[in-house]
Every structure is written in structure tokens, then in C-alpha cells.
Design an enzyme around this catalytic site. Sequence first.
Site: not given
Length: 514
Positions: A64, A156, A193, A263, A403, A444, A463
Site C-alpha cells: 500500500s 506478508d 497503527r 516503512r 487488503d 494499489d 499481498h
Amino acid sequence: MTTRKRPLALLILDGWGYRENTQKNAVFHANTPVLDQLNAKYPNSLISGSGIDVGLPDGQMGNSEVGHINIGSGRIVYQELTRISKAIDDGEFDTNPALTKAIDDAIEVNGAVHIMGLLSPGGVHSHQDHIEAMCRLAVKRGAKKVYLHAFLDGRDTPPRSAKPGLAHFEELFKSLGTGQVASVIGRYYAMDRDNRWDRVSQAYELITEGKSLHQSATAVDAIEAAYTRDENDEFVGSTVIPDAQGNIAKLVDNDALIFMNFRADRARQITRSFVDADFDGFERAVTPKINFVMLTEYAANIKAAIAYPSSDLVNTLGETLQDRDLTQLRISETEKYAHVTFFFNGGKEEPFKGEDRILIQSPKVATYDLQPEMSSTELTDKLVAAIESTEYDVIICNYPNGDMVGHTGNFDAAVKACEAVDTCIGRVVEALEKVGGECLITADHGNAEQMTDESTGQAHTAHTSELIPLIYVGRDAEIENGGRLSDLAPTMLTLMGQDVPEEMTGRSIIKLKE
């Protein structure tokens, strides 16, 4: 009198890829009459959102952050994964001033070098090769106390894939003659987050106090015990790993703490807990005075050393709209708010002139398969109202469902997530048609189109590198093949009759018919 605007909306369906194989393909199996009808009626194509097309290594799945940076900047932006890997290969990493100073300052006072980060080959938030390079650098410069605090992935990467990496680092420290994996905890806690500070506090207390739910003799023992408790990597409870003498590594005054995630979005909260003097997310029992290093800049207002500062992106879509006195709206749920603002603007926190922002709170559930529609109805209510107001030239919206639910590995929930988004898109398109607006519908990166790992049979929570859809709901036009995310901003400006800044190296891929 305010001029009525005919908005051009960009609707980003997060984690919504295209895959030929229909097995456990939530996008395919979802009942999506709106998108089916739009695909039949309007120009559409498939574009790339992964690998070299978005500035990542060839074959690397998109994500993303990367996707929104490429979309918003209108150019291929070479990503931190590529940049830092190159620095390691070139030897520049070993002379990085922020890293070497933190290590040397700790050594000078007989302090420890603590290294924390997502121990994963996923390449989305971090890479374990970077963490290994950091461990080697600390030992090479003379550190005798090197402690690795491993955050485990399973999001991931496959849900239970951490064991080989942990075993590798235990062998690495043996070969280096010093250092140890001092603690492990799932990213669910350490990398929140969404202001769920009760989660972050567990990681903070683990690193600063050695306070944990579990204790194991080795990192491999820790992950095996977690699997026995039926905890996948992402959800591994805080586990401390004492050294051979039974000592527990705790972060104390004058130690170095180097955060190896590159990130920003999932690095900010835990970073603030270590460095913000006025931090109030949770009560901190101890606040050691440390040398903290961010691998990259997580936010402009975080006061800590940065190993690899951001390169400035100018003339992004947001800045271009500002400079031409055009209005814009950014809207999403909490989970993707940073993506349609900070990342879309090329890493700039402050809104541009004429840029409004609407944040919709994501539901407070443990995992989003429990509420696959998330807050899409409330988001769409606000979005439709904004369209009907005719105040905006451009609207950027992200629907997180594909997502966020895709990451849970729950196929049935992912199907429901896609269906919820489809219903919302119908409302948005209807509102746009009423005011003479247009929209681009895209994604995305992929995720929900693959919910099972065919090689292992495990749930697929990561992803993908699949192509992603692009639909133009507007005038009679054709879409060129071979498009990339970096082509979207130039395309939008061209549709608006605006010149494309020379910094945007993407191309306009929608050609209006006469």
C-alpha cells in the site's frame, strides 16, 4: 457564488487484484454486480502494481505504501527496500553516520546495541537481510552486547513461517561470537497503527522491562511453544529469551536502539513510545535515555536520528492541484488514511492548500474478518455527500476491505468484504453521474484474489504480484495496455485538461475518442 465542480474521483480498492486461477479467489467468487456492469459498459484494463514497475526488485509484491507513493507522484519511485539493499551491497551501509554513531556511542559507555524490527523476508515493512547486516555491523564495530528483538510477520509471509529465520539468526550470533535473539513478539502487538496502545505497550514493556507472557530458552523454542498455543507468527505473545546465565536483556540508559523497519506507517506508534517526552499512549514504567535510530524517516515530527532520510518528491499530484488552484479531498478509514494523505503526497504530512481530509474510524475489532464490511457504509456516506457538494475538483478515496480482510486469510470473510465494497461503488458512481463527475477505479496491489497458498495449503495472508484492475467511468475512451500505477496521475491531469509536470515520468494511458 461558488462554482459547481464536476469531480474526478480516484477510487482505490485496496488489495484487489486480478488472477486467472479462480480457486480461493475472493474477488472472483464475490457477487459484484456493480463492478461487473461497469466492466461491461466502460473502458477497462489491467495495470501493474508490483516489482520494477513500482521501484521494487523484480518480482517483489507491491504494497500500500509503495502503491500510493507511485500513484500520487506520477513516477516510478525507487523504494527503500531497493535503496537499502543496494547500500549494503555497495558497503555504504557500514559507514552510515547515524548507524555507526549509535553503535560507537553505546560501546564507549559499555552499553548495549538493541536492534528491533520485523524479522521477515517479506520486503514490505523490512527485510531480514537488512537486520542481519545491522547485527554484523554492530559486532564488526566492537559491540559486545547485541540484542535482537524480533517482531514476527505471518501477514506478508505465510502464517507459520518464522522458524527458519529465527534459527538462522541464532546460528548467525554463534558464528559472530556474540549477540542473541533477546525477545520475540508478533507484529499484531509491536506494529499496530490504529492507536491500540494496549498492544504496543506489550512490546514496549518486553524491550524495556523484560516483562513478558512467556519465557523460552531459545528463539526456536519460543516459536514452537507459540505454535503449540495455536498462535500464528503475527499473534505470538511476548516472549523473553534469557542468556545462558539467565540474564534478561533490558533497554537501559545510554543503550542504542536501532529500528530496522523501513516503512513508516506501522513504525510510528512504537517509535513514539520510545522517543516522545510527552507520550501519553500508555503509562510507561521506565523511560530510558537512549540513542534511537530510525532506518528511514517515519514522521517529520519524530525527534530521532534517521539513517536514510527521505528524498524530496516535488510536483506530485497533490502539489500540482494546489499550484493550479484546484480543490481536492482525501478520504479513507483509519487503516489507510496515511496512504491517501502522507504517502500519496510523497511523504509530506501537511495538507496542501485546497486539500481537505476526512478520516473514518475503522471498527475496533481484533481482526477484520469479524467485520468484513469494516466502516465502508460510513465512508461512502461521507464520500457521496462530498460529491454532491460539488466543492472538489479531485477526490481520492481508499476502500481498505480487500487488503485488511485479505490479510486475515479468511476466504468467506474476504468474499463478504469484496461484496461490501461493490455495493459502495454503486452508490459512489450514481452520485458522480448526478453531478456530471467521472472516476477511475483501480487498486494499489493484489491480495484478496489469492486466499490460499497452493504450495502449502495454508491460508495466504500476503499481498500478491498480480495485475490490478483499472476502469474509467466517464467519457468514450480507450485505455492503452501496459499501464502502471505511476501512469494514473498523468492520466488524471490529462482528463482534466491540465498539463503534466515534467517530473511525472508516467504517461497518460486513457485516450478520449473524438
